[in-house]
Design an enzyme around this catalytic site. Structure first.
Site, PDB file in Angstrom:
ATOM      1  N   SER A 108       0.666  -1.210   0.075  1.00  0.00           N
ATOM      2  CA  SER A 108       0.125  -0.107  -0.255  1.00  0.00           C
ATOM      3  C   SER A 108       1.023   1.412   0.054  1.00  0.00           C
ATOM      4  O   SER A 108       2.119   1.291   0.352  1.00  0.00           O
ATOM      5  CB  SER A 108      -0.911   0.103   1.241  1.00  0.00           C
ATOM      6  OG  SER A 108      -1.467   1.254   1.437  1.00  0.00           O
ATOM      7  N   SER A 109       0.367   2.278  -0.441  1.00  0.00           N
ATOM      8  CA  SER A 109       1.042   3.518  -0.463  1.00  0.00           C
ATOM      9  C   SER A 109       1.347   3.990   1.063  1.00  0.00           C
ATOM     10  O   SER A 109       2.325   4.900   1.078  1.00  0.00           O
ATOM     11  CB  SER A 109       0.505   4.588  -1.522  1.00  0.00           C
ATOM     12  OG  SER A 109      -0.960   4.970  -0.912  1.00  0.00           O
ATOM     13  N   CYS A 110       0.587   3.571   1.851  1.00  0.00           N
ATOM     14  CA  CYS A 110       0.871   4.041   3.220  1.00  0.00           C
ATOM     15  C   CYS A 110       1.888   3.478   3.952  1.00  0.00           C
ATOM     16  O   CYS A 110       2.290   3.859   5.283  1.00  0.00           O
ATOM     17  CB  CYS A 110      -0.596   3.679   4.002  1.00  0.00           C
ATOM     18  SG  CYS A 110      -0.835   2.201   4.749  1.00  0.00           S
ATOM     19  N   TYR A 137      -1.172  -0.621  10.173  1.00  0.00           N
ATOM     20  CA  TYR A 137      -1.541  -1.240   8.870  1.00  0.00           C
ATOM     21  C   TYR A 137      -0.316  -1.187   8.219  1.00  0.00           C
ATOM     22  O   TYR A 137       0.326  -2.175   7.388  1.00  0.00           O
ATOM     23  CB  TYR A 137      -2.647  -0.692   8.237  1.00  0.00           C
ATOM     24  CG  TYR A 137      -3.064  -1.084   6.781  1.00  0.00           C
ATOM     25  CD1 TYR A 137      -3.687  -2.233   6.483  1.00  0.00           C
ATOM     26  CD2 TYR A 137      -2.582  -0.143   5.719  1.00  0.00           C
ATOM     27  CE1 TYR A 137      -3.827  -2.668   5.224  1.00  0.00           C
ATOM     28  CE2 TYR A 137      -2.795  -0.740   4.462  1.00  0.00           C
ATOM     29  CZ  TYR A 137      -3.512  -1.989   4.192  1.00  0.00           C
ATOM     30  OH  TYR A 137      -4.076  -2.337   2.983  1.00  0.00           O
ATOM     31  N   LYS A 141       2.131  -4.265   6.542  1.00  0.00           N
ATOM     32  CA  LYS A 141       2.377  -4.151   5.106  1.00  0.00           C
ATOM     33  C   LYS A 141       3.884  -4.268   4.676  1.00  0.00           C
ATOM     34  O   LYS A 141       4.525  -4.982   3.882  1.00  0.00           O
ATOM     35  CB  LYS A 141       1.674  -3.131   4.231  1.00  0.00           C
ATOM     36  CG  LYS A 141       0.318  -3.262   4.116  1.00  0.00           C
ATOM     37  CD  LYS A 141       0.000  -4.363   3.127  1.00  0.00           C
ATOM     38  CE  LYS A 141      -1.448  -4.588   2.842  1.00  0.00           C
ATOM     39  NZ  LYS A 141      -1.802  -5.925   2.118  1.00  0.00           N
ATOM     40  N   HIS A 180     -13.122   3.782   2.319  1.00  0.00           N
ATOM     41  CA  HIS A 180     -12.247   4.839   2.110  1.00  0.00           C
ATOM     42  C   HIS A 180     -12.996   6.037   1.374  1.00  0.00           C
ATOM     43  O   HIS A 180     -14.050   5.862   1.151  1.00  0.00           O
ATOM     44  CB  HIS A 180     -11.341   4.349   0.746  1.00  0.00           C
ATOM     45  CG  HIS A 180     -10.245   3.308   1.344  1.00  0.00           C
ATOM     46  ND1 HIS A 180     -10.507   1.988   1.423  1.00  0.00           N
ATOM     47  CD2 HIS A 180      -8.973   3.395   1.977  1.00  0.00           C
ATOM     48  CE1 HIS A 180      -9.434   1.298   1.839  1.00  0.00           C
ATOM     49  NE2 HIS A 180      -8.405   2.096   2.100  1.00  0.00           N
TER      50      HIS A 180
HETATM   51  O1  GFB Z   1      -9.360   7.123   1.973  1.00  0.00           O
HETATM   52  P1  GFB Z   1      -9.174   7.427   3.276  1.00  0.00           P
HETATM   53  O2  GFB Z   1      -9.950   7.128   4.177  1.00  0.00           O
HETATM   54  O3  GFB Z   1      -7.823   7.189   3.528  1.00  0.00           O
HETATM   55  O4  GFB Z   1      -9.313   9.200   3.498  1.00  0.00           O
HETATM   56  P2  GFB Z   1      -6.160   7.651   3.616  1.00  0.00           P
HETATM   57  C1  GFB Z   1      -8.665  10.023   2.313  1.00  0.00           C
HETATM   58  C2  GFB Z   1      -8.937  11.519   2.794  1.00  0.00           C
HETATM   59  O5  GFB Z   1     -10.145  11.874   2.556  1.00  0.00           O
HETATM   60  C3  GFB Z   1      -8.753  11.866   4.303  1.00  0.00           C
HETATM   61  C4  GFB Z   1     -11.024  12.607   3.676  1.00  0.00           C
HETATM   62  O6  GFB Z   1      -8.109  13.190   4.340  1.00  0.00           O
HETATM   63  C5  GFB Z   1     -10.236  11.880   4.810  1.00  0.00           C
HETATM   64  O7  GFB Z   1     -10.298  12.945   5.860  1.00  0.00           O
HETATM   65  N1  GFB Z   1     -12.209  12.151   3.558  1.00  0.00           N
HETATM   66  C6  GFB Z   1     -13.118  13.037   3.399  1.00  0.00           C
HETATM   67  C7  GFB Z   1     -13.112  11.049   4.082  1.00  0.00           C
HETATM   68  N2  GFB Z   1     -14.506  12.436   3.474  1.00  0.00           N
HETATM   69  C8  GFB Z   1     -14.240  11.036   3.765  1.00  0.00           C
HETATM   70  C9  GFB Z   1     -15.173  10.321   4.036  1.00  0.00           C
HETATM   71  O8  GFB Z   1     -16.499  10.215   4.061  1.00  0.00           O
HETATM   72  N3  GFB Z   1     -14.793   9.104   4.252  1.00  0.00           N
HETATM   73  C10 GFB Z   1     -13.246   8.847   4.400  1.00  0.00           C
HETATM   74  N4  GFB Z   1     -12.694   7.532   4.675  1.00  0.00           N
HETATM   75  N5  GFB Z   1     -12.336   9.690   4.183  1.00  0.00           N
HETATM   76  C11 GFB Z   1      -5.777   5.218   4.080  1.00  0.00           C
HETATM   77  C12 GFB Z   1      -5.061   4.426   4.943  1.00  0.00           C
HETATM   78  O9  GFB Z   1      -5.450   6.328   4.220  1.00  0.00           O
HETATM   79  O10 GFB Z   1      -5.320   4.746   2.669  1.00  0.00           O
HETATM   80  C13 GFB Z   1      -5.167   2.899   4.650  1.00  0.00           C
HETATM   81  O11 GFB Z   1      -5.883   4.658   6.217  1.00  0.00           O
HETATM   82  C14 GFB Z   1      -4.893   2.598   3.290  1.00  0.00           C
HETATM   83  O12 GFB Z   1      -4.111   2.372   5.524  1.00  0.00           O
HETATM   84  C15 GFB Z   1      -5.530   3.410   2.302  1.00  0.00           C
HETATM   85  O13 GFB Z   1      -3.589   2.791   2.992  1.00  0.00           O
HETATM   86  C16 GFB Z   1      -5.331   3.422   0.877  1.00  0.00           C
HETATM   87  O14 GFB Z   1      -5.611   7.741   2.086  1.00  0.00           O
HETATM   88  O15 GFB Z   1      -5.933   8.604   4.256  1.00  0.00           O
END
Ligand code: GFB
Length: 325
Positions: A108-110, A137, A141, A180
């Protein structure tokens, strides 16, 4: 790989695994092995051992993991580290013992540092601190990557590790709390339109930047790398462009035809400020993404509308078979 080769897709019901199956079937592969989590708990060493002994796959796509969005990662770090360490360790170790010809591990890119230089090159791994919302996580990975490298070094295994950027597409997890951002916003905007609400809440400030790749592109890249990449060093998969979350939200608002406003909830975490992968390495091998963001989201929204009842009634899908890296 020949179309008759036996190929095990771990995580076949998830975002990535299901896309790999669509791709392989489209290419005429006829000997694909899968097993649902009710028949095979990948966290159980003995079950994985018996499965490999019986099936003897020649190739393995390791797309099984416990995954989720920023809140799921922040809320359940113990489950994210424990489940993922077990799943990947069991599969990698059995792939070695059963003489699998080649294994592809999805990272994952994280895994990259929170404040990595952008776009992120593969060699930035472990050069600085991780983003705390998903470090459990990420550590799991990273352990998977190191395990593939160790098995390659000590036993000569052809185990490769690929790092996709944020993915989206059919068979994603649409549970708003755990999803996500892209599937979460598709569902929020769609339901707000149906209920004629006047606003939709977007988490965080809207300023973080993310790169989104359609999962059919990611599956295509995994297949390409399985055929063409033999190194133990990790390799990024992405499209090389990013957007702010606010831009993504506006695009989804337009595609879903929601007419109300966006409200930003700054009490929710932003996560890492930017995650854009450098994809020079995979591009130089001859692979490029094919699906642009707008068409990819349109296609994903059509699938979501057509299968709405399935997506909103499905059991919570943070355990992957449900890989959304
Ligand atoms: O996709 P996301 O949950 O993961 O959130 P990450 C990306 C961004 O979208 C964050 C914003 O800045 C969130 O605050 N966001 C806005 C939202 N509205 C929403 C919403 O309704 N739901 C969600 N989920 N986010 C994940 C990692 O990070 O990326 C995992 O936690 C994994 O480990 C994944 O690597 C690819 O990109 O921040």
């Amino acid at each position: 790989m020949k179309t008759s080769d036996k190929i095990y897709i771990a995580g076949h019901t998830g975002l990535v695994g299901s896309a790999i199956i669509r791709l392989l079937e489209g290419k005429g592969f006829t000997n694909i092995v899968t097993s649902t989590s009710s028949n095979l708990d990948l966290r159980e060493q003995n079950q994985v051992k018996q499965f490999f002994k019986k099936e003897k796959p020649q190739y393995v796509f390791l797309a099984a993991a416990k995954v989720g969005g920023i809140m799921a990662n922040q809320t359940y770090p113990a489950e994210f580290i424990y489940d993922n360490l077990l799943i990947q360790s069991n599969i990698i170790n059995e792939a070695y013992h059963n003489e699998v010809e080649k294994l592809l591990f999805l990272g994952s890119s994280c895994i990259y540092p929170k404040n990595a230089l952008q776009p992120i090159r593969e060699e930035y791994l472990l050069s600085d601190y991780l983003e705390p919302t998903n470090d459990a996580y990420a550590i799991a990975k990273i352990a998977g990557i190191k395990m593939c490298q160790a098995y390659a070094k000590q036993y000569g295994c052809r185990f490769i590790s690929v790092m996709p950027t944020n993915l989206y597409g059919p068979c994603d997890n649409y549970n708003i709390q755990n999803a996500h951002v892209l599937p979460a916003l598709i569902r929020k905007f769609h339901e707000a339109k149906i209920a004629e609400k006047d606003n939709v809440t977007v988490w965080g400030t809207g300023s973080p930047r993310r790169e989104f790749l359609h999962v059919d592109d990611a599956a295509n890249a995994c297949f390409f790398l399985m055929e063409n990449y033999e190194h133990t060093e990790i390799i990024n998969i992405g499209l090389g462009k990013d957007n702010t979350i606010a831009e993504i939200a506006l695009l989804i608002k337009e595609i879903t035809r929601f007419e109300g406003k966006l409200v930003f909830d700054e009490s929710k975490p932003d996560g890492t400020p930017r995650k854009l992968l450098n994809v020079d390495k995979i591009n130089a091998l001859g692979w490029h993404s094919q699906i642009d963001l707008e068409n990819g989201i349109r296609n994903t929204y059509t699938d979501f509308e057509e299968r709405y009842d399935y997506y909103v009634t499905q059991k919570e899908r943070t355990v992957f078979g449900n890989n959304n890296v």
